[in-house]
Scaffold this motif. Structure first.
Motif, PDB file in Angstrom:
ATOM      1  N   THR A 184       0.682  -1.383   0.059  1.00  0.00           N
ATOM      2  CA  THR A 184       0.122  -0.090   0.330  1.00  0.00           C
ATOM      3  C   THR A 184       0.598   1.204   0.280  1.00  0.00           C
ATOM      4  O   THR A 184       0.841   2.379  -0.621  1.00  0.00           O
ATOM      5  CB  THR A 184      -0.958  -0.133   1.282  1.00  0.00           C
ATOM      6  OG1 THR A 184      -1.820  -0.834   1.099  1.00  0.00           O
ATOM      7  CG2 THR A 184      -2.006   1.084   1.215  1.00  0.00           C
ATOM      8  N   ILE A 185       2.164   1.569   1.332  1.00  0.00           N
ATOM      9  CA  ILE A 185       2.936   2.218   1.410  1.00  0.00           C
ATOM     10  C   ILE A 185       3.461   2.405  -0.380  1.00  0.00           C
ATOM     11  O   ILE A 185       3.673   3.418  -0.963  1.00  0.00           O
ATOM     12  CB  ILE A 185       3.712   2.242   2.373  1.00  0.00           C
ATOM     13  CG1 ILE A 185       2.754   2.151   3.507  1.00  0.00           C
ATOM     14  CG2 ILE A 185       4.644   3.326   2.365  1.00  0.00           C
ATOM     15  CD1 ILE A 185       2.974   2.324   4.450  1.00  0.00           C
ATOM     16  N   VAL A 186       4.010   1.306  -0.667  1.00  0.00           N
ATOM     17  CA  VAL A 186       4.769   1.349  -2.150  1.00  0.00           C
ATOM     18  C   VAL A 186       3.857   2.053  -2.838  1.00  0.00           C
ATOM     19  O   VAL A 186       4.317   2.970  -3.910  1.00  0.00           O
ATOM     20  CB  VAL A 186       5.359  -0.016  -2.422  1.00  0.00           C
ATOM     21  CG1 VAL A 186       5.172  -0.052  -4.199  1.00  0.00           C
ATOM     22  CG2 VAL A 186       6.109  -0.328  -1.387  1.00  0.00           C
ATOM     23  N   SER A 187       3.113   1.874  -3.510  1.00  0.00           N
ATOM     24  CA  SER A 187       1.816   2.173  -4.392  1.00  0.00           C
ATOM     25  C   SER A 187       1.601   4.135  -4.014  1.00  0.00           C
ATOM     26  O   SER A 187       1.477   4.446  -4.631  1.00  0.00           O
ATOM     27  CB  SER A 187       0.371   1.891  -4.478  1.00  0.00           C
ATOM     28  OG  SER A 187      -0.728   2.213  -3.054  1.00  0.00           O
ATOM     29  N   TRP A 188       1.512   4.855  -2.196  1.00  0.00           N
ATOM     30  CA  TRP A 188       1.213   5.463  -2.608  1.00  0.00           C
ATOM     31  C   TRP A 188       2.939   6.822  -3.025  1.00  0.00           C
ATOM     32  O   TRP A 188       2.861   7.705  -3.018  1.00  0.00           O
ATOM     33  CB  TRP A 188       1.714   5.922  -0.807  1.00  0.00           C
ATOM     34  CG  TRP A 188       0.652   5.163  -0.230  1.00  0.00           C
ATOM     35  CD1 TRP A 188      -1.040   5.188  -0.825  1.00  0.00           C
ATOM     36  CD2 TRP A 188      -0.282   5.502   1.320  1.00  0.00           C
ATOM     37  NE1 TRP A 188      -1.614   4.950   0.238  1.00  0.00           N
ATOM     38  CE2 TRP A 188      -1.593   4.740   0.738  1.00  0.00           C
ATOM     39  CE3 TRP A 188       0.823   5.347   1.843  1.00  0.00           C
ATOM     40  CZ2 TRP A 188      -2.393   4.790   2.135  1.00  0.00           C
ATOM     41  CZ3 TRP A 188      -0.916   5.137   3.048  1.00  0.00           C
ATOM     42  CH2 TRP A 188      -1.684   4.246   3.586  1.00  0.00           C
ATOM     43  N   ASP A 189       3.600   5.903  -2.938  1.00  0.00           N
ATOM     44  CA  ASP A 189       5.060   6.505  -3.740  1.00  0.00           C
ATOM     45  C   ASP A 189       4.799   7.417  -4.507  1.00  0.00           C
ATOM     46  O   ASP A 189       5.008   8.332  -5.284  1.00  0.00           O
ATOM     47  CB  ASP A 189       6.071   5.071  -3.917  1.00  0.00           C
ATOM     48  CG  ASP A 189       7.166   4.854  -2.216  1.00  0.00           C
ATOM     49  OD1 ASP A 189       6.475   5.276  -1.404  1.00  0.00           O
ATOM     50  OD2 ASP A 189       7.392   3.807  -2.640  1.00  0.00           O
ATOM     51  N   PHE A 190       3.190   6.947  -5.733  1.00  0.00           N
ATOM     52  CA  PHE A 190       2.758   7.200  -6.610  1.00  0.00           C
ATOM     53  C   PHE A 190       2.379   7.474  -6.892  1.00  0.00           C
ATOM     54  O   PHE A 190       1.625   8.770  -6.735  1.00  0.00           O
ATOM     55  CB  PHE A 190       3.013   6.133  -8.045  1.00  0.00           C
ATOM     56  CG  PHE A 190       3.954   4.755  -7.681  1.00  0.00           C
ATOM     57  CD1 PHE A 190       5.323   5.686  -8.576  1.00  0.00           C
ATOM     58  CD2 PHE A 190       4.223   3.752  -7.534  1.00  0.00           C
ATOM     59  CE1 PHE A 190       6.393   4.859  -9.200  1.00  0.00           C
ATOM     60  CE2 PHE A 190       5.221   3.211  -7.354  1.00  0.00           C
ATOM     61  CZ  PHE A 190       6.697   3.728  -7.998  1.00  0.00           C
ATOM     62  N   ALA A 191       0.971   7.308  -5.860  1.00  0.00           N
ATOM     63  CA  ALA A 191      -0.756   6.871  -5.775  1.00  0.00           C
ATOM     64  C   ALA A 191      -0.373   9.527  -5.005  1.00  0.00           C
ATOM     65  O   ALA A 191      -1.405   9.411  -4.983  1.00  0.00           O
ATOM     66  CB  ALA A 191      -1.303   6.455  -5.472  1.00  0.00           C
ATOM     67  N   THR A 192       0.675   8.853  -4.453  1.00  0.00           N
ATOM     68  CA  THR A 192       0.853  10.665  -3.340  1.00  0.00           C
ATOM     69  C   THR A 192       0.940  11.733  -4.243  1.00  0.00           C
ATOM     70  O   THR A 192       0.284  13.001  -4.318  1.00  0.00           O
ATOM     71  CB  THR A 192       1.259  11.018  -2.039  1.00  0.00           C
ATOM     72  OG1 THR A 192       2.177  10.403  -2.768  1.00  0.00           O
ATOM     73  CG2 THR A 192       0.237   9.859  -1.124  1.00  0.00           C
TER      74      THR A 192
END
Lengths: 386, 453
Positions: B239-247
Motif C-alpha cells: 500500500t505504501i509502495v503504491s503511495w510513492d506514486f499515488a500521492t
C-alpha cells in the motif's frame, strides 16, 4: 444420515411486525414522492442499492464458498440463498430509479461532453444497467436453483457445475460491478471520479451482507430451523470474516480518502468537503466509528466471535453503519450538502427496507429445506470445528 | 459417505509417509553433499551477483549519473526493480500468514520456501533505494533520532520515509516469523546431525527446543500472533509502495485504486515467482510427494484470482481516465497503449491478463511445463507493469518540448542482473542449509484425507 433441525416457529407477531415495517416504508415513500420528491427518490435509490448489496453480498458469499471448495458454511448456505430472493426486487428498484429519478442525475439534463458524454449518455447507462442486472440475476438464479435441485436428486455433479458457475459469476461481477457503481451512485456527482469507487462499494456490500447473515443465522437458530445446525464454530468463522471485512472496508476508505486529501486536487476534494461541512462532519466520523473502530476492538477477542449475543450487537451496529455509509454517499450529492436532511421519509424507508427484505427472505427460506440436505459437504459442515 | 469424505480431504502428502520418512526425505538432501547441478547453478548465480556487485560499486563511486535518467524521466529502472522485488516478497507472507489464518492446510508444503523467498526478495528490493540515495553510507539518516545535524529531520510527510518504516518492520516480522517456524525443524536437524559445526549451530539456533507440550503450546500461540501481525504488515507494505506514486499529482500515478491494485499485483507476481522456484525445487530435490499437483493447482487458482483483480484495476483505471474528461489523465492512458512505449504495455497486458487465463483448464494446471511457462510470463509481465506505470507516466509530461524516451544503461541492466544473482544465490544457499519444507508442519497434515482410526 439423519438430520435434526427444529421447525420454523415464527410467531404471527414477528411476521406482522415485518409487514408493518414494509407498509410503513411504502407509505412514507408515497408521501415523500408527493411532498419531497427529491428526498423520496434519493432514499429510494439508497434503499435499493442497500438491498441489492445484501443480495449480491450473499451471492458472493455462496460463490466464494463454491470456488474455494469450502465446507464450513454449507449447512448455513440456505440463508444467503434466501437472501438472494431480494435481488429481482432491488434490481427493479434500480431500473425504476433510473427511469423515474432523472432529477437525481445532473448529467441527464446538462449533457456532458467528450468521453464522459459518451459514457454517461442516458440510453447507454440504461442499457448497461439492464444488461448487468440481467446477467447477475441469471447467474445467481442458476446457482441457487442448482443448489435447491440437489436437495431432491442428491446429484454431486450439481456442486461441480455450481463451482463453475460461481467462478463465472465472480469474473462477471469483477468486470461489471465497478462500472455499475459509477453509473448508479458516483454519477450523482458527475464531475467527481475515483477509481477506488467500485472496490469501496464491494467492501461495503460484502460487510453488510455478512452482518445480515450473522443476524439471520442467530435468529433462525433461536426460532428453530437452524437449531442443532448452527454451532459456535460457525459463528466464530463468520465473526472472523466480519472482523476482516470491517477492517478491509476501513482500509479501502482510508486509502481513497488519504490519496485525495494528499494530492488536494480541487476536482477531487469537493466530494469529501461536501461531506465534512454543513453538519455532515459528525456523521462522517460516526460512519468510521460504527463500521470499523468499535467492531474492530469488540471483535478482537476469540470469545466475542463465539458469543451470539455479542455478535448480534456488532452486526446491528455495522448494519446501521452500512445505511449511514450509503446515506453519506448519496444524500450530499443528490439532496444537497448545505444541511443534513433527515426526517420521516428517510426514517420510514430505512425501516421499510429491512421489513420488505425479511418478508421476502422468510417466504424464500420457508419454501425449501433449511439446510442443503443432499450437499456432499453437508456432513463436514455440520461437524465443522476450528 | 466414504466417497464424500474423499472429495473434501484428499491426502495433501502423497506416498503414505510416516513422520520418520518425512524427516528423512527433507533432511537427507541437506546431509548429502550437493549435487553437481547445484554447483553449476551456484556458479551461474554468484557470477551474476559478482557482475551486479561490480556495477553497484562503480555507480556508487561514480554517481547515479551512470543511469539512463533524464530531466523528464527522473525515476525509472531503479524504482521499477525495487517495486518488482518488494512485490515478489508478498506471496511468502500470503502463504505463511494469510493462508494460515484461513486454515489452508496445503500451505505447509510450500510456506518455508515461500517465506525464505520473501526475506530474500526484500533484501534485493532494499538495495535499490540504498543505491539511489547516492551516498548509501548515510542511510541511517532515514531514521528519526535526536542528532547533531541541527533541525534537519526526515520528511515525515513523504511516502518514501513511510516505505522505510514499513519495509524494515515487515522484514523484521517476516524474518522472526520464518525463524520461529524453523525452530522445531532446527531441533530435528540438531538431533540427527553427527557431531560437528553444523550440529553446534543447529543446537544454538533451536533455542533448547525439547518438543514438550509446553514448548509446542507457546510456539503455536506465538505463531498465531505473528501471523495476525504479519497480515496487516504485508498489506501496508505494498500500500505504501503504491503511495510513492499515488500521492503525487502525476496523471497515471494519482489514482485511488492503486493501494489494493498494488497489493493484488504483488501477490500475483510473488505467487508466480514461488511457483517458478517450487517447480524447479520439486523436480531437482525430488519433492513430488510433498509439492503435488494439488499444491500447484491451488497456487494456479490464486494466480487466476489475483490476475483477475489486476485486470479489473487496468480496466477501471482506463475507463475512469476516459470518464474523467481530464485530457492529461486520458492522454496518460492512451499514451500507454499507443505511445512509443506501447510494446511494454502490450507485453504487460498479454502476460498478466491473457496468459493466466490458460490456468482455468485443469489439464493445464496439471501440466507442469505449461504452468512453468505461464509463471515465467507472469514474472516478465509484472516487471513490465511497474515499468509501464513508472516510465510511461513520466516520459511525456505536460510540455511536448520536454518529451523524451528512456533507455536503461548497461550499468542499470548489470544491477538488475546482479539482484537476480543475489536472489538466486541466497535461495540456493537456503536450499542447502535449511529444511526447504516445514517438517514439523507437514507431519501435522499427514493424516489429512486418511480415514480416522
Amino acid at each position: 444420515m439423519t438430520l435434526k433441525h427444529g421447525a420454523f416457529n415464527l410467531s404471527d407477531r414477528t411476521y406482522g411486525l415485518f409487514k408493518w415495517f414494509a407498509i410503513l416504508g411504502v407509505v412514507t415513500f408515497g408521501l415523500g414522492l408527493l411532498l419531497a420528491p427529491q428526498r423520496a427518490l434519493s432514499s429510494f435509490l439508497l434503499v435499493n442499492i442497500g438491498l441489492l448489496g445484501m443480495g449480491l453480498g450473499a451471492a458472493l458469499f455462496i460463490a466464494f464458498q463454491y470456488v474455494c471448495g469450502a465446507h464450513w458454511a454449507v449447512a448455513l448456505r440456505r440463508v444467503p440463498e434466501a437472501m438472494c430472493g431480494i435481488l429481482p426486487w432491488a434490481a427493479g428498484g434500480i431500473v425504476i430509479t433510473l427511469l423515474a429519478g432523472k432529477s437525481l442525475y445532473p448529467w441527464t439534463s446538462e449533457h456532458a461532453v467528450g468521453m464522459k458524454g459518451v459514457i454517461l449518455s442516458y440510453p447507454f447507462v440504461l442499457a448497461r444497467t439492464i444488461v448487468f442486472l440481467a446477467i447477475w440475476l441469471l447467474l445467481i438464479r442458476a446457482i441457487v436453483r442448482r443448489s435447491r435441485l440437489q436437495d431432491q436428486n442428491g446429484d454431486a455433479s450439481l456442486s461441480a457445475s455450481n463451482t463453475r458457475l460461481s467462478a463465472l459469476f465472480l469474473v462477471v461481477f469483477g468486470l461489471t460491478f465497478w462500472m455499475a457503481c459509477f453509473d448508479w451512485v458516483m454519477s450523482l456527482e458527475p464531475e467527481w471520479y475515483s477509481t477506488m469507487y467500485g472496490v469501496y462499494h464491494f467492501a461495503g456490500l460484502f460487510l453488510g451482507a455478512l452482518a445480515a447473515m450473522v443476524l439471520l443465522v442467530v435468529w433462525l437458530h433461536r426460532v428453530g430451523p437452524l437449531r442443532h445446525v448452527l454451532t459456535e464454530e460457525h459463528l466464530h468463522d463468520i465473526g472472523k470474516l466480519l472482523f476482516g471485512f470491517s477492517t478491509f472496508w476501513m482500509y479501502i476508505w482510508f486509502s481513497e480518502y488519504m490519496l485525495i486529501w494528499y494530492a488536494d486536487f480541487p476536482e477531487e476534494t469537493g466530494h469529501f468537503i461536501r461531506r465534512l461541512t454543513g453538519g455532515w462532519g459528525p456523521l462522517f466520523v460516526a460512519n468510521m466509528v460504527i463500521t470499523w473502530l468499535l467492531p474492530f476492538f469488540i471483535l478482537l477477542p476469540k470469545s466475542v466471535k463465539r458469543n451470539p449475543n455479542m455478535l448480534v450487537k456488532v452486526a446491528c451496529m455495522i448494519l446501521v453503519g452500512r445505511w449511514l455509509d450509503l446515506y453519506l454517499l448519496i444524500y450530499p450529492s443528490a439532496v444537497g450538502h448545505e444541511v443534513v436532511t433527515f426526517g420521516v421519509v428517510e426514517l420510514g424507508m430505512a425501516v421499510g427496507a429491512p421489513g420488505l427484505f425479511m418478508l421476502i427472505f422468510i417466504r424464500s427460506f420457508r419454501s425449501f429445506p433449511p439446510v442443503p440436505v443432499s450437499d456432499p459437504l453437508l456432513e463436514a459442515s455440520l461437524h465443522h470445528h476450528q | 459417505m466414504a466417497s464424500v469424505h474423499a472429495t473434501i480431504s484428499e491426502p495433501l502428502i502423497l506416498g503414505d509417509k510416516s513422520p520418520g520418512q518425512v524427516t528423512d526425505d527433507v533432511c537427507s538432501s541437506l546431509e548429502r553433499g550437493p549435487h553437481v547441478s547445484w554447483w553449476i547453478a551456484l556458479t551461474v548465480s554468484s557470477s551474476m551477483l559478482l557482475l551486479g556487485l561490480v556495477a553497484v560499486v562503480y555507480q556508487v563511486l561514480t554517481g547515479i549519473g551512470t543511469w539512463g535518467l533524464n530531466n523528464t524521466v527522473g525515476w525509472a529502472f531503479d524504482i521499477t526493480n525495487f517495486v518488482f522485488w518488494i512485490g515478489i516478497g508478498h506471496a511468502g507472507t500470503l502463504i505463511s500468514a494469510v493462508l494460515f489464518l484461513f486454515r489452508q492446510k496445503w500451505r505447509t508444503s510450500v510456506n518455508r520456501a515461500a517465506e525464505a523467498m520473501t526475506i530474500i526478495a526484500v533484501i534485493c528490493a532494499g538495495i535499490y533505494p540504498l543505491i539511489h540515495m547516492g551516498r548509501p553510507w548515510l542511510a541511517h539518516w532515514m531514521m528519526p533520532y535526536p542528532n547533531t545535524r541541527g533541525p534537519l529531520w526526515i520528511n515525515f510527510r513523504s511516502p518514501l520515509v513511510w516505505d522505510f518504516f514499513a519495509i524494515s518492520t515487515y522484514f523484521t516480522i517476516s524474518f522472526v516469523f520464518w525463524y520461529l517456524g524453523l525452530v522445531p525443524d532446527l531441533a530435528t536437524l540438531r538431533d540427527r546431525l553427527a557431531r560437528g559445526w553444523r550440529k553446534t549451530v543447529a543446537g544454538f539456533l533451536s533455542l533448547g527446543w525439547n518438543g514438550s507440550f509446553r514448548t509446542w503450546f507457546h510456539y503455536e500461540t506465538v505463531y498465531l500472533l505473528l501471523a495476525g501481525l504479519a497480515t496487516p504488515l504485508v498489506i501496508s507494505v505494498h500500500t505504501i509502495v503504491s503511495w510513492d506514486f499515488a500521492t503525487s499529482v502525476i496523471p497515471g500515478w494519482h489514482t485511488t485504486i492503486l493501494p489494493p491494485y498494488f497489493v493484488a499485483g504483488a501477490i500475483f507476481s510473488g505467487m508466480s515467482m514461488v511457483l517458478t522456484l517450487m517447480l524447479i525445487a520439486r523436480k531437482t530435490m525430488r519433492l513430488e510427494d510433498y509439492i503435488t499437483e494439488r499444491h500447484v493447482g491451488a497456487m494456479c487458482k490464486l494466480l487466476i484470482a489475483t490476475g483477475g483483480m489486476v485486470t479489473m484495476a487496468y480496466a477501471t483505471e482506463f475507463v475512469t481516465a476516459m470518464y474523467s474528461n481530464n485530457q492529461y489523465e486520458q492522454f496518460a492512458f492512451i499514451n500507454r497503449a499507443k505511445g512509443p512505449l506501447c510494446w511494454a504495455y502490450w507485453i504487460m497486458v498479454s502476460c498478466n491478463v491473457l496468459s493466466p487465463q490458460l490456468l482455468w483448464f485443469k489439464w493445464v494446471r496439471s501440466n507442469m511445463a505449461i504452468v512453468f511457462a505461464v509463471t515465467i510470463l507472469i514474472n516478465i509481465g509484472m516487471w513490465f507493469e511497474r515499468f509501464v506505470i513508472i516510465v510511461t507516466s513520466l516520459h511525456r509530461d505536460y510540455l511536448p518540448s520536454n518529451w523524451t524516451g528512456y533507455v536503461p544503461t548497461s550499468i542499470e541492466i548489470a544491477t538488475l542482473v546482479g539482484s537476480f544473482g543475489l536472489f538466486l544465490t541466497l535461495f540456493l544457499l537456503f536450499c542447502r542449509f535449511v529444511p526447504v519444507i516445514a517438517i514439523a508442519e507437514v507431519k501435522g497434515v499427514l493424516n489429512h484425507g486418511k480415514k480416522p482410526h
